[in-house]
Design a protein around this motif. Sequence first.
Motif, PDB file in Angstrom:
ATOM      1  N   ASP A 105       5.845  -8.703 -13.875  1.00 40.61           N
ATOM      2  CA  ASP A 105       5.216  -7.738 -14.742  1.00 40.61           C
ATOM      3  C   ASP A 105       3.842  -7.221 -14.745  1.00 40.61           C
ATOM      4  O   ASP A 105       3.501  -6.123 -14.938  1.00 40.61           O
ATOM      5  N   LEU A 106       3.222  -8.062 -14.216  1.00 44.43           N
ATOM      6  CA  LEU A 106       1.455  -8.158 -14.632  1.00 44.43           C
ATOM      7  C   LEU A 106       1.382  -7.019 -12.386  1.00 44.43           C
ATOM      8  O   LEU A 106       0.788  -6.486 -13.012  1.00 44.43           O
ATOM      9  N   PHE A 107       2.250  -6.778 -11.746  1.00 47.53           N
ATOM     10  CA  PHE A 107       2.056  -5.946 -11.008  1.00 47.53           C
ATOM     11  C   PHE A 107       3.230  -4.996 -10.861  1.00 47.53           C
ATOM     12  O   PHE A 107       2.407  -4.123 -10.338  1.00 47.53           O
ATOM     13  N   ALA A 108       4.139  -4.643 -11.504  1.00 51.71           N
ATOM     14  CA  ALA A 108       4.016  -3.823 -11.945  1.00 51.71           C
ATOM     15  C   ALA A 108       3.269  -2.693 -12.954  1.00 51.71           C
ATOM     16  O   ALA A 108       3.066  -1.792 -12.848  1.00 51.71           O
ATOM     17  N   ALA A 109       2.634  -3.457 -13.607  1.00 59.20           N
ATOM     18  CA  ALA A 109       1.498  -2.250 -14.360  1.00 59.20           C
ATOM     19  C   ALA A 109       0.284  -2.319 -14.168  1.00 59.20           C
ATOM     20  O   ALA A 109      -0.364  -1.725 -13.707  1.00 59.20           O
ATOM     21  N   THR A 110      -0.461  -3.673 -12.343  1.00 59.18           N
ATOM     22  CA  THR A 110      -1.539  -2.782 -11.990  1.00 59.18           C
ATOM     23  C   THR A 110      -0.868  -2.203 -10.185  1.00 59.18           C
ATOM     24  O   THR A 110      -2.025  -1.440  -9.797  1.00 59.18           O
ATOM     25  N   ARG A 111      -0.123  -2.414  -9.638  1.00 61.04           N
ATOM     26  CA  ARG A 111       0.590  -2.595  -8.501  1.00 61.04           C
ATOM     27  C   ARG A 111      -0.562  -2.802  -7.166  1.00 61.04           C
ATOM     28  O   ARG A 111      -0.786  -2.202  -6.444  1.00 61.04           O
ATOM     29  N   GLN A 112      -1.383  -3.954  -7.811  1.00 63.66           N
ATOM     30  CA  GLN A 112      -2.321  -4.418  -6.489  1.00 63.66           C
ATOM     31  C   GLN A 112      -1.857  -6.114  -6.535  1.00 63.66           C
ATOM     32  O   GLN A 112      -0.512  -6.720  -7.053  1.00 63.66           O
ATOM     33  N   HIS A 113      -2.661  -6.683  -5.843  1.00 64.30           N
ATOM     34  CA  HIS A 113      -2.085  -8.626  -5.644  1.00 64.30           C
ATOM     35  C   HIS A 113      -2.569  -9.229  -6.685  1.00 64.30           C
ATOM     36  O   HIS A 113      -3.527  -9.252  -7.692  1.00 64.30           O
ATOM     37  N   VAL A 114      -1.098  -9.561  -7.032  1.00 60.05           N
ATOM     38  CA  VAL A 114      -1.355 -10.938  -8.112  1.00 60.05           C
ATOM     39  C   VAL A 114      -1.221 -12.485  -7.135  1.00 60.05           C
ATOM     40  O   VAL A 114      -0.102 -12.389  -6.233  1.00 60.05           O
ATOM     41  N   GLN A 115      -1.920 -13.371  -7.611  1.00 62.95           N
ATOM     42  CA  GLN A 115      -2.042 -14.038  -7.290  1.00 62.95           C
ATOM     43  C   GLN A 115      -2.047 -15.874  -8.134  1.00 62.95           C
ATOM     44  O   GLN A 115      -2.270 -15.520  -9.416  1.00 62.95           O
ATOM     45  N   LEU A 116      -1.287 -16.275  -8.041  1.00 62.62           N
ATOM     46  CA  LEU A 116      -0.903 -17.630  -8.306  1.00 62.62           C
ATOM     47  C   LEU A 116      -1.777 -18.602  -7.145  1.00 62.62           C
ATOM     48  O   LEU A 116      -0.844 -18.713  -6.228  1.00 62.62           O
ATOM     49  N   GLU A 128       1.946 -18.285  -5.297  1.00 63.46           N
ATOM     50  CA  GLU A 128       3.333 -17.624  -5.536  1.00 63.46           C
ATOM     51  C   GLU A 128       1.004 -15.893  -4.444  1.00 63.46           C
ATOM     52  O   GLU A 128       0.599 -16.179  -5.402  1.00 63.46           O
ATOM     53  N   ARG A 129       2.207 -15.496  -4.380  1.00 66.07           N
ATOM     54  CA  ARG A 129       1.397 -13.590  -3.956  1.00 66.07           C
ATOM     55  C   ARG A 129       2.650 -13.147  -4.487  1.00 66.07           C
ATOM     56  O   ARG A 129       3.472 -13.081  -3.717  1.00 66.07           O
ATOM     57  N   ILE A 130       2.192 -11.579  -4.848  1.00 66.62           N
ATOM     58  CA  ILE A 130       3.207 -10.701  -5.114  1.00 66.62           C
ATOM     59  C   ILE A 130       2.576  -9.039  -4.344  1.00 66.62           C
ATOM     60  O   ILE A 130       0.931  -9.442  -5.151  1.00 66.62           O
ATOM     61  N   SER A 131       2.558  -8.435  -3.651  1.00 70.46           N
ATOM     62  CA  SER A 131       1.682  -7.426  -2.661  1.00 70.46           C
ATOM     63  C   SER A 131       2.147  -6.763  -3.078  1.00 70.46           C
ATOM     64  O   SER A 131       3.611  -6.127  -2.729  1.00 70.46           O
ATOM     65  N   SER A 132       1.606  -5.286  -2.566  1.00 70.47           N
ATOM     66  CA  SER A 132       1.269  -3.934  -2.576  1.00 70.47           C
ATOM     67  C   SER A 132       1.632  -3.480  -1.566  1.00 70.47           C
ATOM     68  O   SER A 132       0.592  -4.107  -0.945  1.00 70.47           O
TER      69      SER A 132
END
Length: 264
Positions: A105-116, A128-132
């Motif tokens: 959800d955070l990635f969908a809102a920001t479209r930036q790197h999200v990291q845990l 974990e990391r989700i990236s655009s």
Amino acid sequence: MTLTSAATFTSSRQPDPTRSVASRVLSVLDAFSGECRRLTVSDISRRTGMPLTTAHRLVGELVSWGALERDRDGRYQIGLHLWEVAVLAPRGLGLREVAMPYLEDLFAATRQHVQLAVLDGLDVVYIERISSRDAIHVHSRVGGRWPAHATGVGLVLLANAPQTAQEQALSGPLAAFTSKTIVDPGALRRMLAEVRRTGYALSDRQVTLDAVSVAAPIRNAAGEVVAALSVVVRAGAPLPGTVPAVLAAARGISLQLLRNPQGP
């Protein structure tokens, strides 16, 4: 002080005849890194300081168990069985499963790197990391580690770590990666106090001069900070909407851990 590469560190090791078999086996696994994912037996011997015959024997045993695999070129890499065991760590897979919907959800809102990330000693380990594809380049990777004082997630985790861990970090030395990296213990102490006061961290161009990290703590059912999440944005990008989004995601994960007291 600059970060010493894994290759530089391991190549300086000297043979130690007093080391246990377990210690030698672990040193073989520790020879691998994000920069050196495939090694020959000679590489492993050199990086561990073990005789070639000893390295060859231990590598063979690790291959038989599945901790290492041999590729077509005759080099070795971390095996699937070791990964199967590693994901059982509660601060890894379990935390990731709880956090993943909020990270998405955070990635969908920001479209930036999200990291845990979680804290391991004075380093953070990214789980974990989700990236655009269009997001700014970052040096972190899943399974990688980074000195805590230079990262947003690390500042959050250090600020909420036991006092002994904080004092150890403050005793330095603190590695510098850019001209903005906090290397003064007094400045780091003030930064950690500010993180505790505001409830989030802002790491401004500490790792690269074009990136800023906004991070917030994740708490378990006992109220302990067990992880941190962050969004990495380009330096100069507006942050007013990013901070509340990161805080909301961290609170959401913390609430899920509260409902699941058997979690991390």
